[in-house]
Scaffold this active site. Structure first.
Site, short mmCIF file in Angstrom:
data_model
loop_
_atom_site.label_atom_id
_atom_site.label_comp_id
_atom_site.label_asym_id
_atom_site.label_seq_id
_atom_site.Cartn_x
_atom_site.Cartn_y
_atom_site.Cartn_z
N CYS A 108 53.04 27.43 71.55
CA CYS A 108 52.01 27.38 72.39
C CYS A 108 50.04 27.47 71.85
CB CYS A 108 52.21 27.51 74.11
SG CYS A 108 51.33 26.90 75.21
N HIS A 211 56.90 24.61 74.11
CA HIS A 211 58.23 25.31 74.24
C HIS A 211 59.91 25.69 74.51
CE1 HIS A 211 55.10 28.36 76.56
NE2 HIS A 211 54.03 27.33 76.68
N GLU A 213 61.71 27.66 73.66
CA GLU A 213 62.63 29.06 74.57
C GLU A 213 63.05 28.64 75.96
OE1 GLU A 213 59.34 28.64 74.88
OE2 GLU A 213 58.19 29.66 76.64
#
Ligand code: MN
Length: 235
Positions: A108, A211, A213
């Site tokens: 990001c 993202h 994660e």
């Protein structure tokens, strides 16, 4: 063999009074076989040189907007809060990392930072500067896909995920406007925004605008991205 120690750049809050690591970054790195360590917020060049040597790889995480001063443009009305010390730290550290050809994975803001630091520019406020585009700030749960991205032919990302199109989440306020010359596009969104980049002249300098994660537990592609990064840190 020892696990690779991976330096994670700090997240910063609005007024710069605190810094932190979002747990999902730590957990995704740990689950992929690495040891995450949050770096201190510092622009001390000697310290950054030592940190560059100390860690096997570096994660540039999501976070606040990037100061347009990094890419020599005036601040527009829609630009969000920035942390000048973090911008400075990342500029100094990135120089060390590229010199040493250390693995760097941006997420990001991390992608936006790589682009700005290497000579590209950003949309300071995506919704107002590109109103015809799709929404890149989802309201559904963080691990749910929001839009699709097309993977670039011949990119390491396409080779890794063995797909032409994948679905990703989206939580970004800024985005690449002009691409930095040393970077190549690895993925484009359905409204043709740059969603992933790589640096062909380096061993492993890659970044995604989404993202992984946050979708690590539910999405195989997200796990592959982290596994690939941690594997690069083991060499
Ligand atoms: Mn997006």
């Amino acid at each position: 063999m020892d696990k690779p120690v991976i330096g994670v750049l700090p997240g910063t809050n609005g007024d710069g009074s605190g810094f932190f690591m979002v747990p999902a970054y730590a957990r995704s790195i740990e689950a992929s076989g690495g040891i995450p360590v949050m770096l201190p917020l510092t622009a001390d060049e000697a310290v950054l040189r030592q940190l560059a040597a100390l860690c096997a790889g570096f994660l540039l995480p999501g976070g606040q907007d990037i100061s347009p001063m990094v890419y020599d443009e005036p601040v527009s009305e829609g630009c969000g809060p920035c942390c000048a010390e973090l911008d400075r730290m990342e500029l100094l550290l990135l120089r060390e990392l590229l010199d040493r050809d250390k693995p760097v994975f941006g997420i990001c803001r991390g992608l936006q930072f790589l682009n700005a630091a290497l000579g590209g520019t950003l949309y300071q406020d995506l919704p107002s500067e590109r109103p015809a585009g799709i929404s890149h700030r989802q309201t559904q749960s963080a691990d749910a896909p929001c839009h699709s991205v097309m993977l670039a032919e011949g990119s390491p990302l396409q080779a890794l995920l063995r797909a032409d199109t994948i679905s990703v989440n989206s939580f970004h306020h800024q985005a690449v406007k002009t691409l930095a010359p040393p970077l190549s596009v690895a993925a484009l969104s359905e409204d043709r925004l740059v969603e992933a980049v790589w640096m062909p002249s380096k061993r492993f300098v890659r970044a995604v605008q989404w993202h992984p994660e946050l979708s690590f537990m539910t999405d195989e592609n997200s796990r592959r991205l982290f596994a690939d990064f941690v594997a690069a840190c083991c060499i």
